[in-house]
Design a protein around this motif. Structure first.
Motif, short mmCIF file in Angstrom:
data_model
loop_
_atom_site.label_atom_id
_atom_site.label_comp_id
_atom_site.label_asym_id
_atom_site.label_seq_id
_atom_site.Cartn_x
_atom_site.Cartn_y
_atom_site.Cartn_z
N ASP A 217 0.91 -1.31 -0.25
CA ASP A 217 -0.08 0.18 -0.01
C ASP A 217 0.74 1.12 -0.07
OD1 ASP A 217 -2.77 -1.02 0.11
OD2 ASP A 217 -1.98 -1.87 2.17
N VAL A 218 1.84 1.05 0.71
CA VAL A 218 2.83 2.34 0.65
C VAL A 218 4.18 1.85 0.17
CG1 VAL A 218 3.94 4.04 2.17
CG2 VAL A 218 1.68 3.21 2.76
N TYR A 219 4.90 2.22 -0.82
CA TYR A 219 5.89 1.79 -1.43
C TYR A 219 6.70 2.68 -2.38
CZ TYR A 219 2.68 0.71 -5.24
OH TYR A 219 1.76 0.93 -6.23
N GLY A 220 8.08 2.11 -2.71
CA GLY A 220 8.70 3.03 -3.60
C GLY A 220 9.16 2.02 -4.76
N VAL A 221 9.24 2.61 -6.06
CA VAL A 221 9.89 1.80 -7.07
C VAL A 221 10.87 2.84 -7.73
CG1 VAL A 221 9.19 0.73 -9.22
CG2 VAL A 221 7.27 1.17 -7.64
N ASP A 222 12.07 2.23 -7.92
CA ASP A 222 13.23 2.58 -8.43
C ASP A 222 13.27 2.21 -9.87
OD1 ASP A 222 13.76 3.84 -6.05
OD2 ASP A 222 15.38 2.74 -5.88
N ILE A 223 12.98 3.43 -11.04
CA ILE A 223 13.01 2.97 -12.26
C ILE A 223 14.21 3.77 -12.92
CG2 ILE A 223 11.74 2.91 -14.59
CD1 ILE A 223 9.38 2.79 -12.86
N ILE A 224 14.91 2.94 -13.85
CA ILE A 224 15.57 3.71 -15.00
C ILE A 224 15.29 3.75 -16.30
CG2 ILE A 224 17.76 3.36 -13.71
CD1 ILE A 224 18.70 1.16 -15.34
N ALA A 225 15.44 4.94 -17.20
CA ALA A 225 14.86 4.55 -18.37
C ALA A 225 16.36 4.15 -19.28
CB ALA A 225 14.70 6.15 -18.85
N THR A 226 16.09 3.05 -19.99
CA THR A 226 17.11 2.49 -20.75
C THR A 226 17.39 3.49 -21.88
OG1 THR A 226 15.35 1.14 -21.86
CG2 THR A 226 16.83 0.25 -19.89
N ALA A 227 18.36 2.80 -22.84
CA ALA A 227 18.65 3.67 -24.00
C ALA A 227 17.76 4.33 -25.06
CB ALA A 227 19.96 2.93 -24.65
N ASP A 228 16.67 3.08 -25.01
CA ASP A 228 15.62 3.42 -25.98
C ASP A 228 14.18 3.99 -25.04
OD1 ASP A 228 14.75 1.32 -24.46
OD2 ASP A 228 14.15 -0.16 -26.02
N GLY A 229 14.57 4.55 -24.02
CA GLY A 229 13.47 5.03 -23.10
C GLY A 229 12.42 3.95 -22.31
N ALA A 230 12.73 2.89 -22.48
CA ALA A 230 12.01 1.82 -21.95
C ALA A 230 12.22 1.91 -20.31
CB ALA A 230 11.96 0.34 -22.24
N PRO A 231 10.99 1.72 -19.49
CA PRO A 231 11.17 1.50 -18.03
C PRO A 231 11.98 0.47 -17.56
CG PRO A 231 8.95 1.41 -18.57
CD PRO A 231 9.96 1.69 -19.99
N LEU A 232 12.91 0.40 -16.73
CA LEU A 232 13.63 -0.95 -16.14
C LEU A 232 13.48 -0.67 -14.70
CD1 LEU A 232 14.99 -3.63 -16.68
CD2 LEU A 232 17.11 -2.45 -16.47
N ILE A 233 12.85 -1.77 -14.15
CA ILE A 233 12.91 -1.57 -12.48
C ILE A 233 14.04 -2.18 -11.88
CG2 ILE A 233 11.51 -2.32 -10.41
CD1 ILE A 233 8.99 -2.33 -12.45
N VAL A 234 14.67 -1.43 -10.86
CA VAL A 234 15.91 -1.92 -10.35
C VAL A 234 15.69 -2.23 -8.84
CG1 VAL A 234 17.30 -0.96 -12.13
CG2 VAL A 234 16.91 0.48 -10.24
N ASP A 235 14.69 -1.75 -8.38
CA ASP A 235 14.41 -1.84 -6.85
C ASP A 235 13.00 -1.72 -6.54
OD1 ASP A 235 15.12 -2.97 -4.54
OD2 ASP A 235 16.58 -1.23 -3.91
N VAL A 236 12.39 -2.41 -5.54
CA VAL A 236 10.96 -1.93 -4.76
C VAL A 236 11.42 -1.86 -3.50
CG1 VAL A 236 8.69 -2.75 -4.70
CG2 VAL A 236 9.93 -3.41 -6.75
#
Length: 262
Positions: A217-236
């Motif tokens: 219910d309360v959380y964080g998501v770390d996302i990086i934008a890869t070279a083509d702009g697609a999202p990649l999750i690296v941590d929750v």
């Protein structure tokens, strides 16, 4: 309503601001320090917010759940987010765009048989304060890291080329907050948190999907934008700080009351 805070830091900006709002509305807020407080006797609070991620904090949350108290986030969901192997496995099964992750019993085990073909990110398997998170670009850096962390259980993630900035997304219920922060893996080191007024299309829905998959219910998501702009999750992360986000204390107070009434 009675709202309990399971935390060793009730003065945390998000918690204290939400507590002020709740008290101003006539509700009772009490803090339980899992490092010093016993399980409360007598009537339970209507809901507990689990900000402590220590073994004692999680144990207290489990015992309160066994007595029928709602806990946000649950002890099980919080525990899962502390194991980066289980986190990656669940994300992949759910079809989330999560960084490729391999697990090794120790850093020394991986170092002994790992040819360095490209940069990788090495992290402690078990997330905690002052854990290991490092980019490794070659055998020299790996040897230096092994000297300090040889017996640490680790996960190894492929390094995805990116801008060097993490997209920090936080959710409280259905509300999503966002900011930019320079990655701790960048050569300049972690910098200040910057506002992110507009998210790429679909990223807010992706964040909410993470909450559904991980039962948070309360959380964080770390996302990086890869070279083509697609999202990649690296941590929750379960119940992160969510500092300096306008509307976050109000969202947390509303969530607590909703769960208490539910």
């Amino acid at each position: 309503m009675r709202i309990g805070l399971i935390t060793d830091n009730p003065g945390h900006p998000l918690l204290s601001a939400a507590a002020e709002l709740l008290r101003a509305a006539g509700h009772e807020v009490e803090a339980l320090d899992p490092g010093s407080a016993d399980e409360p006797a007598g009537a339970l609070a209507d809901v507990y917010l689990l900000k402590a991620h220590t073994p004692r904090g999680l144990d207290l949350a489990r015992r309160l759940e066994q007595r029928g108290a709602p806990v946000v986030n649950s002890a099980a969901a919080t525990t899962l987010c502390q194991d980066r192997t289980l986190m990656a496995e669940l994300a992949v099964r759910a079809g989330l765009p999560f960084a490729g992750t391999r697990t090794f019993a120790t850093l020394a085990q991986w170092a002994a048989g790992a040819p360095m073909r490209s940069p990788v990110v090495v992290k402690s398997r078990h997330s905690r304060r002052a854990d290991l998170v490092a980019r490794v670009d070659g055998t020299a850096a790996l040897g230096e890291l092994t000297g300090s962390w040889s017996e640490e259980p680790v996960v190894v993630q492929e390094f995805a080329p990116n801008s060097g900035w993490d997209h920090k997304l936080w959710a409280i219920g259905d509300q999503v907050f966002a900011a930019l922060r320079r990655s701790e893996l960048s050569p300049e080191g972690r910098g200040p948190t910057l506002p992110l007024p507009r998210l790429p299309a679909g990223w807010a829905d992706l964040t909410r999907r993470v909450g559904e998959v991980f039962a948070l219910d309360v959380y964080g998501v770390d996302i990086i934008a890869t070279a083509d702009g697609a999202p990649l999750i690296v941590d929750v992360n379960a119940f992160p700080g969510i500092r300096e986000q306008p509307g976050a204390p109000e969202a947390l107070a509303d969530l607590a009351l909703g769960r208490a009434k539910g």
